[in-house]
Design a protein around this motif. Sequence first.
Motif, short mmCIF file in Angstrom:
data_model
loop_
_atom_site.label_atom_id
_atom_site.label_comp_id
_atom_site.label_asym_id
_atom_site.label_seq_id
_atom_site.Cartn_x
_atom_site.Cartn_y
_atom_site.Cartn_z
N VAL A 232 2.50 -11.63 3.58
CA VAL A 232 1.28 -12.42 3.74
C VAL A 232 1.05 -12.71 5.22
CG1 VAL A 232 0.08 -14.55 3.16
CG2 VAL A 232 1.60 -13.48 1.48
N ALA A 233 -0.11 -12.35 5.73
CA ALA A 233 -0.49 -12.65 7.11
C ALA A 233 -1.46 -13.83 7.10
CB ALA A 233 -1.15 -11.43 7.76
N VAL A 234 -1.20 -14.81 7.92
CA VAL A 234 -2.03 -16.01 7.98
C VAL A 234 -2.79 -16.01 9.30
CG1 VAL A 234 -2.07 -18.52 7.95
CG2 VAL A 234 -0.41 -17.29 6.54
N ASP A 235 -4.11 -16.01 9.22
CA ASP A 235 -4.96 -16.06 10.41
C ASP A 235 -5.71 -17.39 10.39
OD1 ASP A 235 -6.58 -15.68 12.54
OD2 ASP A 235 -7.61 -13.90 11.77
N LYS A 236 -5.46 -18.23 11.36
CA LYS A 236 -6.08 -19.54 11.40
C LYS A 236 -7.40 -19.56 12.17
CE LYS A 236 -1.68 -22.02 10.94
NZ LYS A 236 -0.80 -23.07 11.52
N THR A 237 -7.82 -18.39 12.64
CA THR A 237 -9.09 -18.31 13.36
C THR A 237 -10.25 -18.48 12.39
OG1 THR A 237 -8.08 -16.79 14.95
CG2 THR A 237 -10.49 -16.92 14.90
N SER A 238 -11.15 -19.38 12.69
CA SER A 238 -12.29 -19.62 11.81
C SER A 238 -13.27 -18.45 11.90
CB SER A 238 -13.01 -20.92 12.21
OG SER A 238 -14.16 -21.12 11.41
N SER A 239 -13.65 -17.91 10.76
CA SER A 239 -14.60 -16.80 10.74
C SER A 239 -16.00 -17.26 10.34
CB SER A 239 -14.13 -15.72 9.74
OG SER A 239 -14.01 -16.26 8.44
N ARG A 240 -16.14 -18.48 9.87
CA ARG A 240 -17.44 -19.02 9.48
C ARG A 240 -17.72 -20.27 10.29
NH1 ARG A 240 -18.82 -22.87 5.65
NH2 ARG A 240 -16.65 -22.91 4.95
N PRO A 241 -18.86 -20.32 10.96
CA PRO A 241 -19.18 -21.52 11.76
C PRO A 241 -19.13 -22.78 10.91
CG PRO A 241 -20.74 -19.75 12.19
CD PRO A 241 -19.91 -19.31 11.03
N GLU A 242 -18.63 -23.84 11.49
CA GLU A 242 -18.52 -25.09 10.77
C GLU A 242 -19.91 -25.57 10.33
OE1 GLU A 242 -16.69 -29.60 11.41
OE2 GLU A 242 -16.52 -28.09 12.99
N GLY A 243 -20.02 -25.92 9.07
CA GLY A 243 -21.28 -26.38 8.52
C GLY A 243 -22.13 -25.30 7.92
N ALA A 244 -21.76 -24.03 8.13
CA ALA A 244 -22.55 -22.94 7.55
C ALA A 244 -22.39 -22.94 6.04
CB ALA A 244 -22.11 -21.60 8.13
N ARG A 245 -23.48 -22.65 5.34
CA ARG A 245 -23.48 -22.70 3.89
C ARG A 245 -22.80 -21.48 3.29
NH1 ARG A 245 -27.45 -21.29 0.05
NH2 ARG A 245 -28.86 -20.69 1.77
N LEU A 246 -21.96 -21.69 2.28
CA LEU A 246 -21.32 -20.58 1.59
C LEU A 246 -22.32 -19.86 0.71
CD1 LEU A 246 -17.97 -22.27 0.46
CD2 LEU A 246 -18.24 -20.54 2.23
N SER A 247 -22.12 -18.56 0.53
CA SER A 247 -22.98 -17.78 -0.35
C SER A 247 -22.12 -16.80 -1.13
CB SER A 247 -24.04 -17.02 0.47
OG SER A 247 -23.40 -16.10 1.35
N GLN A 248 -22.66 -16.28 -2.20
CA GLN A 248 -21.94 -15.28 -2.98
C GLN A 248 -22.87 -14.15 -3.34
OE1 GLN A 248 -20.59 -17.40 -6.46
NE2 GLN A 248 -22.45 -16.95 -7.61
N ALA A 249 -22.31 -12.97 -3.50
CA ALA A 249 -23.10 -11.80 -3.84
C ALA A 249 -22.22 -10.82 -4.58
CB ALA A 249 -23.67 -11.14 -2.57
N GLU A 250 -22.79 -10.04 -5.48
CA GLU A 250 -22.06 -9.01 -6.19
C GLU A 250 -21.95 -7.78 -5.30
OE1 GLU A 250 -23.55 -8.16 -10.03
OE2 GLU A 250 -23.86 -10.26 -10.57
N ILE A 251 -20.75 -7.17 -5.32
CA ILE A 251 -20.50 -6.00 -4.49
C ILE A 251 -20.47 -4.76 -5.38
CG2 ILE A 251 -18.90 -4.94 -2.85
CD1 ILE A 251 -20.18 -7.51 -1.87
N PRO A 252 -21.20 -3.73 -5.02
CA PRO A 252 -21.17 -2.51 -5.83
C PRO A 252 -19.77 -1.92 -5.91
CG PRO A 252 -22.97 -2.45 -4.23
CD PRO A 252 -22.11 -3.62 -3.88
N LEU A 253 -19.44 -1.33 -7.06
CA LEU A 253 -18.14 -0.72 -7.28
C LEU A 253 -18.14 0.69 -6.72
CD1 LEU A 253 -15.32 -0.74 -8.64
CD2 LEU A 253 -16.44 0.14 -10.70
N ASN A 254 -17.19 0.97 -5.84
CA ASN A 254 -17.06 2.31 -5.28
C ASN A 254 -16.10 3.13 -6.13
OD1 ASN A 254 -18.76 1.89 -3.03
ND2 ASN A 254 -17.11 0.87 -1.93
N LEU A 255 -16.57 4.22 -6.70
CA LEU A 255 -15.73 5.09 -7.51
C LEU A 255 -15.10 6.16 -6.64
CD1 LEU A 255 -18.04 5.62 -10.61
CD2 LEU A 255 -16.05 4.13 -10.43
#
Length: 267
Positions: A210-233
């Motif tokens: 397990v690699a732990v990266d503590k660098t923030s990748s999302r700006p603080e306060g930015a709203r979370l979102s979700q999306a469906e990802i196409p399946l690659n065959l």
Amino acid sequence: MKAALTDRNGKDENTVRQVVFLTDGEVGNEQQLFDTISAMRGRSRIFMVGIGSAPNSFLMTRAAELGRGTFTHIGSVDQVEERMRTLFDKLESPAVTNLTATFAAGGADVTPDRAARPLSRRARGVDCRMAALSGTLEIKGLIGDRPWLVTLPLEHAAQGSGLSKLWARRKITDAEVARTVRTITPEEADQRILTLALDHHLVSRLTSLVAVDKTSSRPEGARLSQAEIPLNLPAGWEFDKVFGPQTRCAERSFAHPDRASRRSYRG
């Protein structure tokens, strides 16, 4: 598989039956095939050939292991002639046969016990140092009908880093094979694998790095979102032929939180 392994002349120990099994491996009764190979292999050797961009590598590798053969992967039709020719050349003209490797002194933990192509064997001595072993390593076999023998003094063995991991990886495979053929219980296999993987810091079926990266990748306060990802065959597979046209998701739309425009995609 049962038909191929049925040996009507099984008492002839001077010859080896070679079974070449071509498949894409898309089956669901893997354990049944493994049981069949273990029970019926006799003097046969099974050489698995996987066809396509994503064959069942677990089935192929384990079947070849149990059948004391090899696994050849053919990813595209352009590779068929080359790889099959290479395989049949090896089957027709083995460099050395009846190979054995024997330590003159005891104390070596050697793996694998039986190999299809014993060109590579791993052994552990006291404290994982080959220097702790005494005597010689004798390797012998037949080149054609002529005996061949090499004797290696162990005190001349060179030190090498990382060799213990190779030994441990093979021991993990041995435990998995023993679990497959039911010579040990699943609990015993898991305990062996876990101990080896933790002692040698290896990734296995039961362990991960397990690699732990503590660098923030999302700006603080930015709203979370979700999306469906196409399946690659895998390359060459068609969705409708694998899952059926009725299972294809309908076209959907979503809005990215940072953009006003809307995008459509198929899931």
